[in-house]
Design a protein around this motif. Structure first.
Motif, mmCIF file in Angstrom:
data_model
loop_
_atom_site.group_PDB
_atom_site.id
_atom_site.type_symbol
_atom_site.label_atom_id
_atom_site.label_comp_id
_atom_site.label_asym_id
_atom_site.label_seq_id
_atom_site.Cartn_x
_atom_site.Cartn_y
_atom_site.Cartn_z
ATOM 1 N N VAL A 163 0.861 -1.194 0.000
ATOM 2 C CA VAL A 163 0.000 0.000 0.000
ATOM 3 C C VAL A 163 0.891 1.236 0.000
ATOM 4 O O VAL A 163 2.053 1.176 0.421
ATOM 5 C CB VAL A 163 -0.976 0.068 1.204
ATOM 6 N N GLY A 164 0.332 2.335 -0.468
ATOM 7 C CA GLY A 164 1.093 3.582 -0.499
ATOM 8 C C GLY A 164 1.784 3.807 -1.830
ATOM 9 O O GLY A 164 2.537 4.770 -1.995
ATOM 10 N N GLU A 165 1.502 2.926 -2.803
ATOM 11 C CA GLU A 165 2.134 3.100 -4.122
ATOM 12 C C GLU A 165 1.496 4.266 -4.864
ATOM 13 O O GLU A 165 2.092 4.812 -5.795
ATOM 14 C CB GLU A 165 2.032 1.798 -4.940
ATOM 15 N N GLY A 166 0.276 4.659 -4.438
ATOM 16 C CA GLY A 166 -0.442 5.732 -5.140
ATOM 17 C C GLY A 166 0.334 7.027 -5.127
ATOM 18 O O GLY A 166 0.601 7.634 -6.179
ATOM 19 N N ALA A 167 0.729 7.453 -3.909
ATOM 20 C CA ALA A 167 1.441 8.733 -3.783
ATOM 21 C C ALA A 167 2.782 8.694 -4.518
ATOM 22 O O ALA A 167 3.277 9.733 -4.974
ATOM 23 C CB ALA A 167 1.654 9.074 -2.307
ATOM 24 N N ARG A 197 -1.758 11.350 -0.545
ATOM 25 C CA ARG A 197 -2.367 10.053 -0.267
ATOM 26 C C ARG A 197 -3.840 10.071 -0.668
ATOM 27 O O ARG A 197 -4.581 10.984 -0.278
ATOM 28 C CB ARG A 197 -2.267 9.722 1.232
ATOM 29 N N SER A 198 -4.249 9.048 -1.405
ATOM 30 C CA SER A 198 -5.617 9.011 -1.941
ATOM 31 C C SER A 198 -6.626 8.458 -0.947
ATOM 32 O O SER A 198 -7.833 8.580 -1.163
ATOM 33 C CB SER A 198 -5.644 8.138 -3.203
HETATM 34 N N1 LIG Z 1 -9.528 1.336 -4.475
HETATM 35 C C1 LIG Z 1 -8.415 0.938 -3.854
HETATM 36 N N2 LIG Z 1 -8.113 -0.380 -3.778
HETATM 37 C C2 LIG Z 1 -6.981 -0.793 -3.151
HETATM 38 N N3 LIG Z 1 -6.101 0.031 -2.570
HETATM 39 C C3 LIG Z 1 -6.350 1.341 -2.623
HETATM 40 C C4 LIG Z 1 -7.505 1.867 -3.260
HETATM 41 N N4 LIG Z 1 -7.482 3.206 -3.154
HETATM 42 C C5 LIG Z 1 -6.355 3.507 -2.475
HETATM 43 N N5 LIG Z 1 -5.675 2.393 -2.164
HETATM 44 C C6 LIG Z 1 -4.412 2.268 -1.411
HETATM 45 O O1 LIG Z 1 -4.480 3.233 -0.361
HETATM 46 C C7 LIG Z 1 -3.318 4.030 -0.443
HETATM 47 C C8 LIG Z 1 -3.491 5.427 0.063
HETATM 48 O O2 LIG Z 1 -2.261 6.114 -0.141
HETATM 49 P P1 LIG Z 1 -1.641 6.159 -1.624
HETATM 50 O O3 LIG Z 1 -2.509 7.000 -2.468
HETATM 51 O O4 LIG Z 1 -0.210 6.493 -1.500
HETATM 52 O O5 LIG Z 1 -1.757 4.629 -2.124
HETATM 53 C C9 LIG Z 1 -3.017 4.058 -1.948
HETATM 54 C C10 LIG Z 1 -3.202 2.609 -2.290
HETATM 55 O O6 LIG Z 1 -2.103 1.859 -1.850
#
Ligand SMILES: Nc1ncnc2c1ncn2[C@@H]1O[C@@H]2COP(=O)(O)O[C@H]2[C@H]1O
Length: 239
Positions: free
Chosen positions: A90-94, A102-103
């Motif tokens: 987790v956290g790959e989004g940012a 962070r989403s």
């Molecule tokens: N719909 C989703 N399904 C699975 N994981 C999610 C989803 N939305 C956000 N995440 C996880 O939640 C994290 C929030 O921080 P990040 O945006 O860095 O990275 C995001 C993903 O790793």
């Protein structure tokens, strides 16, 4: 709603770590630093800036290691977006977002060991191991598909059918054999299951009561099981 391939080693099937070969996984597990997150603590907060990527490792207590990904709206309403288990990232989004925001919020649901890896270190790992990069892409794509199914279900089905559908899917991915059916290896309350399908607590409780009354699911202290997956699937496809 199909099953995922069986994992090599002890990592749960379908997770990021299960998709890597032994050597690549070994390289990844050497990176970053490990710490324990207590049940109920959030280690990623929606809207905050962050650059670390987190690998969910083993439980540090008796309960299965998993974390909730949730989103909170300005009016305070909270939606459960996904469940992540040991072996997931987790956290790959940012890491990919231009502004590093962070989403969603990620909260430990049991005491778990988490390995945090700095963005640049993780990106370096991905460029050295292209198969790991593709595994991450596949995982992100599957997360999007799960989210799309919830959105499509919301438009097409009643709360009862939506719950049957998500329980079937969770049992398919995370379930362990239980009698002739399957039991969810992670503990989710009825309210949390409701949040996964966009249902208010009262509607979720009512729909779960009906699924239980029809013998399609059994609930025992946050443990959900289905004695007959075919029957649950039939209920999930009818409305
Ligand atoms: N719909 C989703 N399904 C699975 N994981 C999610 C989803 N939305 C956000 N995440 C996880 O939640 C994290 C929030 O921080 P990040 O945006 O860095 O990275 C995001 C993903 O790793």
């Amino acid at each position: 709603m199909t099953g995922r391939p069986q994992p090599p080693g002890s990592w749960l099937r379908g997770t990021f770590l299960a998709r890597l070969d032994t050597d690549t996984r070994g390289e990844l597990l050497r990176l970053g630093t490990s710490r324990t997150i207590s049940a109920g603590a959030s280690f990623i907060t929606q809207g905050m800036h962050g650059s670390d990527v987190f690998l969910l490792r083993a439980p540090t207590g008796p309960r299965a290691a998993f974390a909730k990904v949730s989103g909170v709206m300005a009016n305070g309403s909270e939606t459960l977006l996904a469940i992540r288990v040991a072996g997931d990232v987790v956290g790959e989004g940012a890491m990919f977002h231009a502004d590093g925001t962070r989403s969603a919020t990620v909260t430990a649901c049991a005491d778990i060991a988490v390995q945090s890896i700095a963005r640049d270190t993780f990106l370096g790992f991905l460029s050295t191991y292209p198969k790991a990069y593709f595994a991450l892409c596949a995982l992100i794509s599957e997360c999007r598909d799960f989210a799309n199914r919830r959105r499509l279900d919301f438009a097409a089905y009643s709360v009862k059918a939506r719950l049957a559908r998500v329980i079937f899917e969770l049992l398919t991915v995370h379930g362990v054999p239980h009698g002739h059916g399957k039991k969810l290896g992670i503990e989710l309350s009825q309210e949390e299951l409701g949040k996964l399908v966009g249902a208010k607590p009262d509607s979720a409780r009512d729909a779960m009561r009906r699924l239980r009354a029809e013998g399609l699911v059994q609930v025992r202290y946050r443990g959900v099981s289905a004695p007959d997956l075919d029957a649950l699937l039939a209920a999930a496809e009818m409305d």
